[in-house]
Design a protein around this motif. Structure first.
Motif, PDB file in Angstrom:
ATOM      1  N   VAL A 239      -0.574 -12.558  -3.206  1.00 55.73           N
ATOM      2  CA  VAL A 239      -1.296 -11.295  -3.160  1.00 55.73           C
ATOM      3  C   VAL A 239      -0.354 -10.094  -3.230  1.00 55.73           C
ATOM      4  N   THR A 240       0.918 -10.287  -2.880  1.00 56.69           N
ATOM      5  CA  THR A 240       1.883  -9.183  -2.930  1.00 56.69           C
ATOM      6  C   THR A 240       2.849  -9.303  -4.113  1.00 56.69           C
ATOM      7  N   LEU A 241       2.655 -10.275  -4.979  1.00 59.23           N
ATOM      8  CA  LEU A 241       3.529 -10.433  -6.141  1.00 59.23           C
ATOM      9  C   LEU A 241       3.528  -9.157  -6.984  1.00 59.23           C
ATOM     10  N   GLY A 242       4.699  -8.610  -7.227  1.00 61.90           N
ATOM     11  CA  GLY A 242       4.796  -7.379  -8.006  1.00 61.90           C
ATOM     12  C   GLY A 242       4.481  -6.125  -7.216  1.00 61.90           C
ATOM     13  N   HIS A 243       4.124  -6.288  -5.948  1.00 57.54           N
ATOM     14  CA  HIS A 243       3.815  -5.140  -5.087  1.00 57.54           C
ATOM     15  C   HIS A 243       4.517  -5.320  -3.743  1.00 57.54           C
ATOM     16  N   GLU A 244       5.822  -5.447  -3.810  1.00 58.00           N
ATOM     17  CA  GLU A 244       6.618  -5.652  -2.606  1.00 58.00           C
ATOM     18  C   GLU A 244       6.415  -4.538  -1.599  1.00 58.00           C
ATOM     19  N   GLU A 245       6.146  -3.333  -2.091  1.00 54.60           N
ATOM     20  CA  GLU A 245       5.989  -2.190  -1.196  1.00 54.60           C
ATOM     21  C   GLU A 245       4.748  -2.319  -0.305  1.00 54.60           C
ATOM     22  N   ARG A 246       3.843  -3.249  -0.631  1.00 55.61           N
ATOM     23  CA  ARG A 246       2.620  -3.437   0.168  1.00 55.61           C
ATOM     24  C   ARG A 246       2.732  -4.603   1.155  1.00 55.61           C
ATOM     25  N   LEU A 247       3.857  -5.294   1.140  1.00 56.00           N
ATOM     26  CA  LEU A 247       3.996  -6.474   1.984  1.00 56.00           C
ATOM     27  C   LEU A 247       3.860  -6.136   3.470  1.00 56.00           C
ATOM     28  N   ASP A 248       4.474  -5.050   3.916  1.00 59.40           N
ATOM     29  CA  ASP A 248       4.391  -4.675   5.329  1.00 59.40           C
ATOM     30  C   ASP A 248       2.945  -4.427   5.751  1.00 59.40           C
ATOM     31  N   ASP A 249       2.149  -3.787   4.887  1.00 59.09           N
ATOM     32  CA  ASP A 249       0.739  -3.521   5.204  1.00 59.09           C
ATOM     33  C   ASP A 249      -0.038  -4.820   5.347  1.00 59.09           C
ATOM     34  N   VAL A 250       0.191  -5.757   4.419  1.00 55.20           N
ATOM     35  CA  VAL A 250      -0.512  -7.032   4.462  1.00 55.20           C
ATOM     36  C   VAL A 250      -0.142  -7.808   5.726  1.00 55.20           C
ATOM     37  N   ILE A 251       1.144  -7.828   6.048  1.00 51.59           N
ATOM     38  CA  ILE A 251       1.598  -8.560   7.237  1.00 51.59           C
ATOM     39  C   ILE A 251       1.049  -7.914   8.503  1.00 51.59           C
TER      40      ILE A 251
END
Length: 248
Positions: free
Chosen positions: A188-200
């Protein structure tokens, strides 16, 4: 009559949209059986099944808009990404479905597939050898024991629908089953590393970031040949090849 739109079509399956109805055509009935079965079990919003007449499955459109698309900047607010993380956690905490899914392949199976794809990428001059070698090293971290959870198995952002900061639907469950939780989070975060913290943050649990990054490399290395052979371009900006380059 409503216009017929081709959502996706390749040699394995096709999806058409007619008004608010999606028609999924799949010659692999076992794969369609899995999709119907796991949607009934998943504790998150899924499309309503209208009817089934093999090889066609008719499902209703889900409300909302897609979380985003690979290769395009995300304009979705952080709260929505966190809501996606919470929905994934709810899925992962659910009782296990009866069979392994795409995210449940064995370490040996993944390692053999990874070796074969890396060799193909280099031998055919698709990618520079140093790029493949570096990402093969990064991918090693994903090849470790894991505890099975209920996984979606293809949780790309175009398969998640939101409205405001609420998840309204998750589609395309044909790869679902028992698998590695971090595979879903990485997809779900592939190509959107900047959103990983939000998802976690929404997921609400400690995760191994090294393994997430490993899955980014592994999924990209394994997907390039398939994408190219089925009419998709993995070199599109922000997509799989760029993901591999970012790992350098």
């Amino acid at each position: 009559m409503d216009e017929v739109k081709v959502v996706v079509a390749h040699s394995e399956r096709a999806t058409l949209r007619v008004g608010d109805v999606f028609l999924k055509v799949d010659a692999d009935q076992e794969r369609m059986d899995v999709e119907v079965e796991v949607m009934a079990l998943a504790p998150v919003p899924t499309p309503e099944i209208l009817w089934r007449k093999p090889p066609v499955l008719a499902i209703a459109a889900v409300p909302g808009t897609v979380l985003g698309r690979l290769g395009e900047p995300s304009t979705t607010p952080p709260k929505a990404w966190a809501a996606v993380g919470a929905a994934i956690r709810k899925l992962h905490d659910a009782p296990l479905p009866p069979r392994p899914g795409r995210a449940g392949r064995s370490i040996d199976e993944l390692a053999a597939e990874l070796d074969a794809e890396c060799e193909w990428l280099v031998t055919n001059g698709v990618l520079p050898a140093d790029l493949v070698t570096r990402n093969r090293q990064v991918a090693e971290a994903a090849l470790r024991p894991w505890n099975p959870v209920f996984t979606h198995g293809d949780l790309q952002i175009a398969h998640v629908f939101i409205e405001g900061d609420e998840v309204t639907g998750i589609i395309d469950w044909s790869e679902a089953g028992q698998g590695d939780a971090l595979y879903d989070l990485a997809t779900v975060t592939l190509g959107h590393e900047e959103r990983l913290d939000d998802v976690i943050a929404g997921y609400g649990a400690d995760v191994d970031l090294e393994v997430i990054r490993a899955w980014w490399s592994l999924r990209s290395l394994l997907g390039i040949r398939w994408l190219a052979e089925h009419g998709f371009d993995p070199t599109t900006p922000g997509c799989e090849v760029d993901v591999l380059r970012a790992q350098m």
